[in-house]
Design a protein around this motif. Structure first.
Motif, PDB file in Angstrom:
ATOM      1  N   SER A  82       0.828  -1.209   0.000  1.00  0.00           N
ATOM      2  CA  SER A  82       0.000   0.000   0.000  1.00  0.00           C
ATOM      3  C   SER A  82       0.856   1.250   0.000  1.00  0.00           C
ATOM      4  O   SER A  82       0.525   2.245  -0.645  1.00  0.00           O
ATOM      5  CB  SER A  82      -0.928  -0.011   1.215  1.00  0.00           C
ATOM      6  OG  SER A  82      -1.752   1.139   1.234  1.00  0.00           O
ATOM      7  N   ALA A  83       1.995   1.213   0.708  1.00  0.00           N
ATOM      8  CA  ALA A  83       2.878   2.382   0.799  1.00  0.00           C
ATOM      9  C   ALA A  83       3.755   2.541  -0.435  1.00  0.00           C
ATOM     10  O   ALA A  83       4.397   3.586  -0.604  1.00  0.00           O
ATOM     11  CB  ALA A  83       3.743   2.276   2.041  1.00  0.00           C
ATOM     12  N   GLY A  84       3.832   1.506  -1.287  1.00  0.00           N
ATOM     13  CA  GLY A  84       4.623   1.602  -2.499  1.00  0.00           C
ATOM     14  C   GLY A  84       6.057   1.150  -2.361  1.00  0.00           C
ATOM     15  O   GLY A  84       6.822   1.222  -3.328  1.00  0.00           O
ATOM     16  N   THR A  85       6.474   0.670  -1.183  1.00  0.00           N
ATOM     17  CA  THR A  85       7.841   0.187  -1.017  1.00  0.00           C
ATOM     18  C   THR A  85       8.000  -1.248  -1.527  1.00  0.00           C
ATOM     19  O   THR A  85       9.114  -1.731  -1.645  1.00  0.00           O
ATOM     20  CB  THR A  85       8.253   0.241   0.463  1.00  0.00           C
ATOM     21  OG1 THR A  85       7.324  -0.524   1.243  1.00  0.00           O
ATOM     22  CG2 THR A  85       8.252   1.692   0.959  1.00  0.00           C
ATOM     23  N   MET A  86       6.908  -1.904  -1.830  1.00  0.00           N
ATOM     24  CA  MET A  86       6.890  -3.244  -2.425  1.00  0.00           C
ATOM     25  C   MET A  86       5.752  -3.247  -3.432  1.00  0.00           C
ATOM     26  O   MET A  86       4.681  -2.697  -3.174  1.00  0.00           O
ATOM     27  CB  MET A  86       6.692  -4.296  -1.330  1.00  0.00           C
ATOM     28  CG  MET A  86       6.631  -5.730  -1.822  1.00  0.00           C
ATOM     29  SD  MET A  86       6.463  -6.882  -0.430  1.00  0.00           S
ATOM     30  CE  MET A  86       8.099  -6.736   0.299  1.00  0.00           C
ATOM     31  N   GLN A  87       5.977  -3.868  -4.595  1.00  0.00           N
ATOM     32  CA  GLN A  87       4.948  -3.826  -5.636  1.00  0.00           C
ATOM     33  C   GLN A  87       4.124  -5.113  -5.736  1.00  0.00           C
ATOM     34  O   GLN A  87       3.053  -5.119  -6.318  1.00  0.00           O
ATOM     35  CB  GLN A  87       5.597  -3.539  -6.998  1.00  0.00           C
ATOM     36  CG  GLN A  87       6.117  -2.132  -7.145  1.00  0.00           C
ATOM     37  CD  GLN A  87       7.386  -1.889  -6.363  1.00  0.00           C
ATOM     38  OE1 GLN A  87       8.327  -2.691  -6.419  1.00  0.00           O
ATOM     39  NE2 GLN A  87       7.418  -0.807  -5.598  1.00  0.00           N
ATOM     40  N   LEU A  88       4.621  -6.193  -5.165  1.00  0.00           N
ATOM     41  CA  LEU A  88       3.886  -7.461  -5.225  1.00  0.00           C
ATOM     42  C   LEU A  88       4.254  -8.290  -4.006  1.00  0.00           C
ATOM     43  O   LEU A  88       5.436  -8.432  -3.678  1.00  0.00           O
ATOM     44  CB  LEU A  88       4.243  -8.227  -6.505  1.00  0.00           C
ATOM     45  CG  LEU A  88       3.540  -9.568  -6.739  1.00  0.00           C
ATOM     46  CD1 LEU A  88       2.040  -9.373  -6.852  1.00  0.00           C
ATOM     47  CD2 LEU A  88       4.083 -10.238  -8.003  1.00  0.00           C
ATOM     48  N   TYR A  89       3.234  -8.826  -3.341  1.00  0.00           N
ATOM     49  CA  TYR A  89       3.465  -9.702  -2.198  1.00  0.00           C
ATOM     50  C   TYR A  89       2.892 -11.065  -2.531  1.00  0.00           C
ATOM     51  O   TYR A  89       1.686 -11.221  -2.745  1.00  0.00           O
ATOM     52  CB  TYR A  89       2.816  -9.128  -0.942  1.00  0.00           C
ATOM     53  CG  TYR A  89       3.043  -9.981   0.294  1.00  0.00           C
ATOM     54  CD1 TYR A  89       4.307 -10.451   0.623  1.00  0.00           C
ATOM     55  CD2 TYR A  89       1.984 -10.316   1.134  1.00  0.00           C
ATOM     56  CE1 TYR A  89       4.521 -11.245   1.739  1.00  0.00           C
ATOM     57  CE2 TYR A  89       2.181 -11.097   2.266  1.00  0.00           C
ATOM     58  CZ  TYR A  89       3.447 -11.566   2.554  1.00  0.00           C
ATOM     59  OH  TYR A  89       3.653 -12.345   3.662  1.00  0.00           O
ATOM     60  N   MET A  90       3.778 -12.068  -2.592  1.00  0.00           N
ATOM     61  CA  MET A  90       3.360 -13.417  -2.962  1.00  0.00           C
ATOM     62  C   MET A  90       2.856 -14.227  -1.783  1.00  0.00           C
ATOM     63  O   MET A  90       2.389 -15.360  -1.974  1.00  0.00           O
ATOM     64  CB  MET A  90       4.519 -14.158  -3.630  1.00  0.00           C
ATOM     65  CG  MET A  90       4.837 -13.678  -5.026  1.00  0.00           C
ATOM     66  SD  MET A  90       6.126 -14.698  -5.803  1.00  0.00           S
ATOM     67  CE  MET A  90       6.070 -14.077  -7.481  1.00  0.00           C
ATOM     68  N   GLY A  91       2.949 -13.693  -0.575  1.00  0.00           N
ATOM     69  CA  GLY A  91       2.397 -14.386   0.573  1.00  0.00           C
ATOM     70  C   GLY A  91       0.900 -14.164   0.655  1.00  0.00           C
ATOM     71  O   GLY A  91       0.386 -13.080   0.364  1.00  0.00           O
ATOM     72  N   SER A  92       0.181 -15.187   1.044  1.00  0.00           N
ATOM     73  CA  SER A  92      -1.268 -15.073   1.175  1.00  0.00           C
ATOM     74  C   SER A  92      -1.617 -14.312   2.455  1.00  0.00           C
ATOM     75  O   SER A  92      -1.071 -14.588   3.522  1.00  0.00           O
ATOM     76  CB  SER A  92      -1.905 -16.466   1.212  1.00  0.00           C
ATOM     77  OG  SER A  92      -3.311 -16.377   1.309  1.00  0.00           O
ATOM     78  N   LEU A  93      -2.514 -13.336   2.331  1.00  0.00           N
ATOM     79  CA  LEU A  93      -2.904 -12.539   3.488  1.00  0.00           C
ATOM     80  C   LEU A  93      -3.700 -13.381   4.468  1.00  0.00           C
ATOM     81  O   LEU A  93      -4.334 -14.380   4.101  1.00  0.00           O
ATOM     82  CB  LEU A  93      -3.733 -11.338   3.048  1.00  0.00           C
ATOM     83  CG  LEU A  93      -3.063 -10.334   2.109  1.00  0.00           C
ATOM     84  CD1 LEU A  93      -4.015  -9.169   1.831  1.00  0.00           C
ATOM     85  CD2 LEU A  93      -1.758  -9.816   2.691  1.00  0.00           C
ATOM     86  N   ARG A  94      -3.713 -12.932   5.709  1.00  0.00           N
ATOM     87  CA  ARG A  94      -4.450 -13.639   6.755  1.00  0.00           C
ATOM     88  C   ARG A  94      -5.270 -12.650   7.564  1.00  0.00           C
ATOM     89  O   ARG A  94      -4.970 -11.450   7.621  1.00  0.00           O
ATOM     90  CB  ARG A  94      -3.493 -14.387   7.684  1.00  0.00           C
ATOM     91  CG  ARG A  94      -2.691 -15.490   7.018  1.00  0.00           C
ATOM     92  CD  ARG A  94      -1.758 -16.166   8.006  1.00  0.00           C
ATOM     93  NE  ARG A  94      -0.942 -17.197   7.375  1.00  0.00           N
ATOM     94  CZ  ARG A  94      -0.008 -17.879   8.007  1.00  0.00           C
ATOM     95  NH1 ARG A  94       0.229 -17.655   9.290  1.00  0.00           N
ATOM     96  NH2 ARG A  94       0.692 -18.796   7.368  1.00  0.00           N
ATOM     97  N   GLY A  95      -6.310 -13.202   8.207  1.00  0.00           N
ATOM     98  CA  GLY A  95      -7.087 -12.452   9.182  1.00  0.00           C
ATOM     99  C   GLY A  95      -7.637 -11.145   8.646  1.00  0.00           C
ATOM    100  O   GLY A  95      -8.161 -11.042   7.530  1.00  0.00           O
ATOM    101  N   GLY A  96      -7.487 -10.092   9.451  1.00  0.00           N
ATOM    102  CA  GLY A  96      -8.052  -8.799   9.111  1.00  0.00           C
ATOM    103  C   GLY A  96      -7.417  -8.144   7.911  1.00  0.00           C
ATOM    104  O   GLY A  96      -8.021  -7.238   7.301  1.00  0.00           O
ATOM    105  N   ASP A  97      -6.203  -8.575   7.535  1.00  0.00           N
ATOM    106  CA  ASP A  97      -5.560  -7.989   6.358  1.00  0.00           C
ATOM    107  C   ASP A  97      -6.359  -8.269   5.084  1.00  0.00           C
ATOM    108  O   ASP A  97      -6.287  -7.493   4.117  1.00  0.00           O
ATOM    109  CB  ASP A  97      -4.143  -8.545   6.198  1.00  0.00           C
ATOM    110  CG  ASP A  97      -3.141  -7.839   7.102  1.00  0.00           C
ATOM    111  OD1 ASP A  97      -3.515  -6.811   7.707  1.00  0.00           O
ATOM    112  OD2 ASP A  97      -1.997  -8.315   7.211  1.00  0.00           O
ATOM    113  N   ILE A  98      -7.101  -9.360   5.063  1.00  0.00           N
ATOM    114  CA  ILE A  98      -7.855  -9.694   3.857  1.00  0.00           C
ATOM    115  C   ILE A  98      -8.925  -8.643   3.603  1.00  0.00           C
ATOM    116  O   ILE A  98      -9.023  -8.069   2.506  1.00  0.00           O
ATOM    117  CB  ILE A  98      -8.481 -11.095   3.981  1.00  0.00           C
ATOM    118  CG1 ILE A  98      -7.383 -12.152   4.120  1.00  0.00           C
ATOM    119  CG2 ILE A  98      -9.362 -11.396   2.776  1.00  0.00           C
ATOM    120  CD1 ILE A  98      -7.898 -13.559   4.333  1.00  0.00           C
ATOM    121  N   ASP A  99      -9.734  -8.346   4.615  1.00  0.00           N
ATOM    122  CA  ASP A  99     -10.771  -7.332   4.447  1.00  0.00           C
ATOM    123  C   ASP A  99     -10.160  -5.956   4.235  1.00  0.00           C
ATOM    124  O   ASP A  99     -10.668  -5.141   3.462  1.00  0.00           O
ATOM    125  CB  ASP A  99     -11.689  -7.319   5.670  1.00  0.00           C
ATOM    126  CG  ASP A  99     -12.549  -8.567   5.745  1.00  0.00           C
ATOM    127  OD1 ASP A  99     -12.975  -9.045   4.680  1.00  0.00           O
ATOM    128  OD2 ASP A  99     -12.768  -9.069   6.853  1.00  0.00           O
TER     129      ASP A  99
END
Length: 921
Positions: free
Chosen positions: A59-76
């Protein structure tokens, strides 16, 4: 699937339909930018893989792609974040692995799961919906059959699998009855007043190994609670993966150290349309060439019919689709009845990327697809792509027995090309560097093809090529036209690299594997090769290699880039046959020979983790660790000797060999960098053939840098056709009959339901449809079939009077499952029809008759009143006309009289003149 909207996603996923809807709803079509001249290789200059990452960083732009699957509240939170796009992919299947082997008498105790009826009862004891909705917050789907409910395999026989799921639905009372009935028959088993089972006076205790590092901790505790509710004493062993693996997979199953385990059945690397090896790999791994467990499986006793069905599927021993589907049904039913592996849920995977990033992704594994990085681009070519992975470098990086960890495999996929791979949306095999044409006999029941006598195989006993000779036959032939290109070392690829890989397969085999593979050409057991035999690595040949050797019937080079491969293998899809015959190498032969030198000749390293640990040798890795100086020394020796691999002298000249050793030396000493490896200075040895090369490995930071490879044979836009999944939409209209309202049907009357299919808002016909009508109160399916195609994107479900006559009054659920040819993720549409009682129908029909009669009476009255009004109007008109006529007559009479008077006056004057006397002058 991808979403760039900020609309908040609904959390609960109680049905597969909801998941599929979310997958479709999360699409976004990126507006393509026309590039005058796309770069060669990948779009970005560099792709940097780092360990770790988060939604916040993307979201901040310091990483463009995250290959780890989100968990918990991060999904919503991700679905509500305007700076990111989300990709939702189907997940792996979690299961409960039950030990079916009874405790050895020396360890005491009793394993209740050695009883098939107790294992089967666990199917009913576990509420999968509770796990999916409550424990996992709705971010999962319940799995009640052996295969993933969003897989192509499931959708081909969706009605069968839905019925199987109904059989194994949650029913705690049934589970309790089955467990009690089974344990009551065991000598020495009693159920005590404390509500617990006892065996020979001691509590009946099971050891449950539970993963503590993720949601499986909560799932395991829930299942343990359920087991205790039926009287078992559960010891909860919270072990992380290495300890759990040692006990479950590498330790004998009869020591009582484990009885149940929170396992995960890994996916095959993405959507696969025809996964024929699945049942053998997962449910009878000891007998399979595609072994599921990592290096250790146990010969459990299985139903003979299950073994037969699974192995026939794995080897392609069936005549047609009908026979294959029968084998799938047999294997599925018996696997569920056997209940050694009990599927529970599939947790959906949610990934995030920068909204400014465009890339292709797999519907099954999201951005872990080999097409993701090579297609990734910003608004214009170039730039740096920073990619996070939750945990990298778990597996060792050698292409022989490594790269099994999905995040490590994702990096390999970004820099290495196979001949074919699966389409990321529909799961069929497509060419990457190998165009193919498949010729088959038509299956195992048809006369086979003749293999040319000058086709060859590699004789590992003689370390040389040998012609197959006469009277050798095969079921299939795959004719390859390869795009060879250039290795990352700068050396040109050649057919010598391809044939070397085939020779290495034979050289790496060890005859102690399983029961030993048979050479299909000679009919004799395949002998151990110099790489697989001591002092080499007996596990050098992977299960896929052993499977290939058991099917292989010969190869013939037909040109500088063309090759024919013969196999005793058949499948319905030609691409699947081609995948079995894929010999396109991922590393050059000189890298392979450097590994052979370290493993088999110098006896310093091993390809496989198990043998490295057993023998106290270095686990071979081409990019880091103690392998690097060993490989450097091996390269120096091989270069000095100008080594040519065994049997390859006719294909590799001394000058060719010298050039190859020199190019690998440059690559590993100056082209690439290894940073932070204590005691080592130089580069790495992982040279491959893909759109990017591994430029740097930072050991301390756990980072790798992939740089665009300018000598790649394809431009970066080569895979742009994969950017947008073509998943259709299906809609369902209310049921229609002649006697009931829309959405209602009447028993004994014909009914129709309209179905619509579209793609991006336009009618779409490249889709297969199946419908079912189910009584929700009983789960009974009362009708099923395929809708009838009417026109573009329009279909009809016909429920004739013979079907509706058997329906009882009440609601029924209509479900339509649609699977597109271009994207294998199923789409669902559901609706409700209501069967109205005969009394209601009669009342309604009587009401309609009364209404119709009243309408007719009203119409008659209205017509009579209108006739009366018309008659009065006619009378009035007649009188008016008569009056007008009389007036006209009077006027005419007066006019006539006046006219006559005018005529008489002159006549009278004339007559008077004639009677008057004449005057004379």
């Amino acid at each position: 699937m991808r979403s760039t909207t900020s609309r908040r996603r609904r959390r609960r996923l109680p049905t597969v339909s909801t998941v599929a809807t979310l997958l479709l709803a999360s699409f976004v079509v990126f507006s393509g930018r026309t590039l005058a001249q796309p770069p060669v290789g990948q779009f970005v200059d560099e792709a940097i893989f780092v360990e770790g990452g988060s939604l916040a960083e993307v979201s901040a732009g310091t990483m463009q792609l995250y290959m780890g699957s989100l968990r918990g509240g991060d999904i919503d939170a991700a679905f509500g974040d305007p700076n990111v796009q989300t990709i939702v992919a189907t997940g792996d299947v979690d299961d409960l692995y039950l030990d079916p082997v009874q405790n050895d008498p020396s360890v005491g105790g009793y394993n209740p799961f050695a009883i098939a009826e107790v294992r089967q009862a666990v199917q009913w004891l576990v509420d999968r919906d509770f796990i999916a909705e409550q424990i996992l917050g709705g971010h999962a789907v319940a799995v009640r059959s052996p295969v993933h409910p969003l897989s192509p395999e499931y959708q081909r026989q969706v009605l069968f699998f839905q019925a199987l799921e109904h059989t194994y639905g949650y029913n705690e009372e049934r589970a309790r009855d089955a467990i009690f009935a089974a344990l009551d028959k065991v000598p020495g088993m009693t159920f005590g007043a404390d509500g617990k089972w006892h065996y020979n006076g001691a509590p009946l205790t099971v050891h449950f190994i539970i993963h503590p590092e993720d949601y499986r901790l909560d799932v395991g505790n829930y299942v343990a609670d359920q087991l205790e509710r039926v009287g078992l004493t559960v010891v909860r062993d919270y072990f992380d993966q290495p300890i759990a693996f040692d006990i479950v997979y590498f330790g004998p199953p009869n020591l009582g150290k484990w009885h149940i385990y929170t396992e995960r059945i890994p996916a095959t690397g993405g959507i696969v349309r025809w996964d024929d090896a699945y049942f053998a790999r997962v449910f009878i791994p000891y007998y399979s060439y595609s072994v599921f467990c990592p290096g250790a499986c146990w010969p459990f006793e299985h139903d003979d019919l299950l073994v037969d069905a699974a192995l026939r599927l794995e080897k392609g021993h069936y005549r047609d689709l009908g026979e294959r589907e029968l084998l799938v049904r047999t294997a599925s039913s018996l696997a569920m009845r056997e209940s050694i592996r009990i599927p529970t849920v599939s947790v959906q995977r949610t990934f995030v990327g920068a909204k400014t990033l465009t890339f292709a992704y797999d519907l099954g594994e999201g951005p872990l697809s080999p097409f993701a990085v090579r297609s990734a681009r910003f608004a214009s070519p170039g730039g740096q792509l920073r990619i996070g992975q939750s945990l990298g470098w778990v597996s060792h990086w050698n292409p022989v027995r490594g790269f099994w960890w999905p995040y490590d495999r994702a990096q390999l996929g970004a820099m290495a090309d196979p001949g074919v791979t699966t389409h990321p949306h529909n799961g069929t095999y497509i060419p990457v560097r190998g165009a193919f044409r498949v010729t088959t006999s038509g299956g195992y029941g048809e006369p086979p093809l003749s293999v040319p006598s000058d086709a060859v195989w590699f004789n590992a006993s003689r370390l040389d090529w040998q012609a197959v000779g006469t009277q050798v036959t095969a079921v299939s032939k795959v004719s390859w036209d390869l795009t060879l290109g250039t290795w990352h070392t700068g050396a040109a690829m050649s057919m010598a690299d391809v044939m070397y890989l085939l020779s290495r397969y034979y050289r790496s085999y060890n005859e102690s594997f399983g029961d030993g593979a048979i050479n299909g050409i000679t009919g004799q057991p395949i002998p151990s090769g110099d790489i697989g035999d001591e002092p080499g690595d007996p596990r050098a040949a992977s299960p896929d290699v052993v499977r290939f050797l058991s099917l292989f019937k010969g190869a013939k080079v037909t040109g500088p880039t063309t090759l024919d491969v013969y196999l005793d293998f058949w499948q319905l899809e030609p691409g699947t046959i081609a995948a079995e015959a894929d010999l396109f190498p991922k590393v050059p032969w000189e890298v392979e020979e450097a590994m052979v030198q370290v493993v088999a000749k110098d006896n310093l390293a091993r390809y496989h983790a198990t043998t490295a640990q057993r023998d106290g040798k270095v686990l071979l890795d081409l990019t880091r660790g103690p392998s690097l100086p060993l490989l450097r020394d091996a390269l120096a020796a091989l270069k000095s000797a100008n080594e040519v691999p065994p049997g390859m002298g006719a294909m590799i000249t001394p000058s060719d060999a010298a050039a190859r050793w020199a190019s690998l030396d440059r690559f590993s000493s100056s082209t690439t960098r290894v940073i932070g490896e204590t005691g080592y200075s130089g580069g790495h040895f992982l040279a491959s053939n893909g759109p990017a090369f591994l430029e740097a490995v930072d050991v301390g930071a756990r980072e790798t840098t992939l740089h665009r490879f300018d000598a790649y044979p394809y431009s970066a836009d080569h895979w742009d056709g994969l950017l947008v999944p073509r998943v259709p939409t299906v809609t369902l209209a209310p049921a229609m009959t002649q006697v009931a309202d829309p959405g209602e049907i009447a028993s004994g009357y014909d009914a129709t339901i309209s179905v619509g299919t579209t793609l991006f808002g336009q009618p779409y016909d490249r889709v297969s449809l199946v419908y079912s009508v189910t009584n929700p109160s009983s789960g009974e399916r009362v009708a099923s079939g395929q809708p009838i195609h009417e026109a573009g994107g329009t279909w009809t479900i016909e429920l004739n009077s013979g079907v509706t006559a058997h329906l009882q009054p009440g609601p029924y659920v209509v479900q339509v499952v649609a699977v597109g040819e271009e994207a294998a993720i199923p789409q669902f549409a559901e609706g409700t029809i209501v069967v109205i009682p005969d009394s209601v129908l009669a009342e309604r029909m009587l009401g309609r008759l009364q209404a119709d009669l009243q309408r007719q009476i009203t119409e008659t009255n209205e017509k009579t009143e209108e006739a009366n009004r018309n008659a009065l109007t006619a009378i009035d008109v007649t009188r008016s006309l008569m009056n007008r006529a009389l007036v006209g007559i009077a006027v005419a009479a007066v006019s006539l009289a006046a006219s006559i008077g005018c005529l008489l006056v002159p006549l009278r004057m004339t007559r008077a003149q004639r009677s008057r006397p004449t005057r004379h002058a």
